[in-house]
Design a protein around this motif. Structure first.
Motif, PDB file in Angstrom:
ATOM      1  N   VAL A   2       0.864  -1.182   0.000  1.00  0.00           N
ATOM      2  CA  VAL A   2       0.000   0.000   0.000  1.00  0.00           C
ATOM      3  C   VAL A   2       0.898   1.228   0.000  1.00  0.00           C
ATOM      4  N   ALA A   3       0.320   2.374  -0.353  1.00  0.00           N
ATOM      5  CA  ALA A   3       1.116   3.598  -0.462  1.00  0.00           C
ATOM      6  C   ALA A   3       0.388   4.767   0.179  1.00  0.00           C
ATOM      7  N   ILE A   4       1.164   5.690   0.770  1.00  0.00           N
ATOM      8  CA  ILE A   4       0.579   6.937   1.293  1.00  0.00           C
ATOM      9  C   ILE A   4       1.490   8.099   0.904  1.00  0.00           C
ATOM     10  N   HIS A   5       0.857   9.222   0.596  1.00  0.00           N
ATOM     11  CA  HIS A   5       1.555  10.498   0.413  1.00  0.00           C
ATOM     12  C   HIS A   5       0.528  11.612   0.494  1.00  0.00           C
ATOM     13  N   GLY A   6       0.983  12.838   0.452  1.00  0.00           N
ATOM     14  CA  GLY A   6       0.103  13.982   0.661  1.00  0.00           C
ATOM     15  C   GLY A   6      -0.965  14.152  -0.400  1.00  0.00           C
ATOM     16  N   GLY A   7      -0.810  13.504  -1.563  1.00  0.00           N
ATOM     17  CA  GLY A   7      -1.793  13.651  -2.624  1.00  0.00           C
ATOM     18  C   GLY A   7      -2.973  12.712  -2.498  1.00  0.00           C
ATOM     19  N   ARG A  56      -5.302   7.130   3.002  1.00  0.00           N
ATOM     20  CA  ARG A  56      -4.160   7.127   3.927  1.00  0.00           C
ATOM     21  C   ARG A  56      -4.463   6.285   5.165  1.00  0.00           C
ATOM     22  N   GLU A  57      -5.672   6.424   5.703  1.00  0.00           N
ATOM     23  CA  GLU A  57      -6.038   5.655   6.890  1.00  0.00           C
ATOM     24  C   GLU A  57      -6.111   4.164   6.569  1.00  0.00           C
ATOM     25  N   TYR A  58      -6.648   3.830   5.400  1.00  0.00           N
ATOM     26  CA  TYR A  58      -6.705   2.417   5.007  1.00  0.00           C
ATOM     27  C   TYR A  58      -5.302   1.834   4.873  1.00  0.00           C
ATOM     28  N   ALA A  59      -4.380   2.600   4.274  1.00  0.00           N
ATOM     29  CA  ALA A  59      -3.016   2.106   4.084  1.00  0.00           C
ATOM     30  C   ALA A  59      -2.334   1.859   5.425  1.00  0.00           C
TER      31      ALA A  59
END
Length: 595
Positions: A436-441, A447-450
């Motif tokens: 999974v991936a998270i970043h500001g975009g 984001r919470e799922y990741a």
């Protein structure tokens, strides 16, 4: 004819009898000038000898000519390169010290300052206080704790001695925490006693509990004395630089509150105040009345500005990752938030990377502060095995699969920008890697799922920008991979600190090549050497200019060991942001995260 005579007589009058008016100020200046001229010409020449040479009287010569003549006569010794460099550094440090990020506009304008610390009902056990400072120093030395400040609070090596409620001790036991860590041994007593504090400790050392538990105990005491009613609160505030860190801190406080409530203590409510949360649900929590707030600066300022709640009763303020808060991006936000406090508050600042100069800026606004330091600020955790490998830019993606074979999951991969995060995520999915991936975009739901799926071991790999590098607690991570080297050594320390937490060991692999600046490679070399890690040949071959010129100690602004403040990339970044702000542009620092 008569008119002509009258005109001539008027001209004669002007020429012969008219005296122009001279203003009083001008007459005084002329008088002073006259005295100064007389004094200059009446002073006797004085002989000035230096090593047998006679200096001429230069009182009638211009200052520039005087300086040139003094140099010619060797009366002004030439400064060495080192002296010039040190003088320049001191000037930069003085300029930076003019910023006081923690002082509100009202306090600065009215000159408000406090001389006494906040008073609390907590105090250390008498049998420990009676042991004396010599015994306390031996305990600090045993746990490598350094303290600064007047009237230091004694360290306590057991939670029971700190008068922590039994439900909280049970909560800690359920998390396999049976005794406090070094930062907690000294930091918890300092916070509980009401003292302002700067806490510095390596990542994974238990800083979150050090500042969240005192706030919980103060809120519990306030609720017991006078219960909170609708639309009242808060008593304490914790500021976090990112949404993920704010949510994590909020969840830990809520779990401790649940343990207290199950044991018969009153219910304590905590408001999570950050972007991505529905304003309606936040308003419902505010209407019920709440005791504590965990917030990011943006949403907090929005709610305070709209008068949804106030900080009139707030007496406890903690800033997690405080050096980030004091950086250019948050300085004005912090000033604005501080202006909503009506009375004195206890202020605590925590971080793993807080250079000496940042500490000095912060201490200028604290009251009788104590600095609690476990290890050098900005040093890497000794529980992390750091491996640095030279990988060409075009070979990074393929080599990433090989690195994933080093350890079992979970693995955390950091990249500098959002596009690289998305590319790596897509590549690993194509290769059959659960990631999974998270970043500001990405949206808050994504984001919470990741984060949740990675923490619950549903996914093996998390790919992220620096938004996941600050404070997030992934206790079981075996391996951190830096797909690229960050632009600042502080970010590197935070990244690799996601593994090797709570006494466990971990591995950090970093890809590096010629695209990295020489300064960051030199910082990395000296950081590896300090942590007694293997320095690869391509870094070992780099010449260290600080050793060559005898200027050891590193940068006093960011803490990097491989450069001085004159060449600090972080300071240069701040200057660019300031210039961009003045010019009205939109500066893109290249960061992937949204702090």
């Amino acid at each position: 004819m008569s008119e002509h005579k009258q005109e001539r007589s008027y001209d004669d009058l002007v020429e012969d009898d008219y005296v122009p008016y001279v203003p009083l100020k001008q007459r005084r200046l002329e008088k002073l000038h006259k005295y100064a001229t007389q004094r200059r010409f009446t002073e006797k020449d004085q002989d000035h000898e230096d090593d047998g040479d006679k200096e001429q009287d230069l009182s009638h010569v211009s200052l520039l000519d005087q300086m040139a003549e003094r140099r010619r006569l060797n009366l002004i010794p030439e400064k060495t390169e080192e002296e010039k460099r040190m003088e320049e550094e001191r000037e930069i440090e003085r300029a930076q010290a003019r910023n006081k990020a923690l002082v509100s506009v009202q306090e600065a304008a009215s000159g408000v300052s406090y001389t006494e610390s906040m008073r609390t009902s907590w105090h250390p056990p008498k049998y420990i206080s009676a042991k004396g400072e010599e015994v306390h120093d031996r305990i600090r030395k045993k746990y490598h704790i350094l303290v600064e400040g007047e009237d230091p609070v004694p360290p306590l090596v057991r939670f029971e001695d700190m008068r922590v409620p039994k439900p909280i001790i049970q909560y800690l036991k359920d998390k396999n925490i049976t005794k406090p860590t070094p930062i907690q041994i000294q930091g918890l007593p300092v916070a509980l006693s009401g003292r302002d504090m700067i806490g510095i400790a390596f990542t994974g050392s238990g800083k979150t509990l050090t500042f969240s538990l005192p706030m919980l105990m103060f809120a519990l005491e306030a609720e017991t004395k006078l219960p909170v009613v609708r639309s009242e609160g808060p008593f304490g505030l914790i500021l976090c630089p990112s949404r993920e860190l704010a949510r994590q801190t909020h969840e830990n406080i809520c779990k401790m509150s649940e343990y207290l409530q199950k044991d018969g203590y009153p219910a304590l409510r905590t408001l999570l105040c950050m972007g991505g949360i529905d304003m309606k649900s936040q308003q419902e929590a505010i209407d019920l009345g709440f005791h504590m707030v965990v917030a990011t600066p943006g949403r907090l300022m929005d709610l305070l500005n709209k008068k949804r709640f106030n900080l009139d009763n707030c007496r406890y303020l903690c800033m997690d990752e405080a050096d980030r808060m004091i950086d250019m991006g948050f300085e004005e936000d912090v000033r604005t938030i501080m202006s909503y406090f009506k009375f004195q508050r206890q202020t605590l600042l925590f971080s793993a990377t807080m250079p000496k100069k940042i500490q000095e800026f912060a201490m200028s606004a604290l009251t009788r502060p104590m600095v609690v330091n476990v290890g050098r600020a900005g040093a890497a955790s000794l529980d992390v095995i750091q491996e640095v490998e030279y990988v060409k830019q075009e070979a990074k993606m393929v080599y990433l699969l090989e690195c994933l074979q080093k350890t079992p999951p979970p693995v955390l991969i950091f990249a500098e920008n959002k596009n690289d995060v998305d590319d790596i995520h897509e590549y690993l999915l194509l290769k059959g890697v659960e990631g999974v991936a998270i970043h500001g975009g990405k949206s808050q739901e994504e984001r919470e799922y990741a984060i949740q799926s990675f923490k619950s071991y549903q996914k093996d790999v998390l790919i992220a920008t620096d938004v996941a590098s600050k404070g997030l607690d992934f206790s079981e991570i075996k391996h951190v991979i830096n797909y690229d080297m960050p632009k600042e050594i502080e970010d590197y320390v935070h990244r690799i600190g996601r593994t090797g937490r709570s006494g466990k060991t971990g591995v950090a692999t970093t890809f590096i090549n010629q695209h990295c600046s020489e300064q960051i490679r030199l910082d990395l070399k000296l950081l590896l050497r300090e942590a007694k890690q293997r320095v690869p040949p391509f870094l070992a071959a780099m010449e260290d200019p600080s050793e060559k010129h005898g200027l050891l100690g590193g940068c006093s602004f960011c803490g990097g060991l491989g450069h001085r403040i004159n060449d600090c990339p972080k300071l240069e970044q701040q200057r660019k942001q300031q210039m961009n702000s003045i010019m009205g542009g939109h500066y893109d620092s290249g960061r992937g995260g949204d702090f």
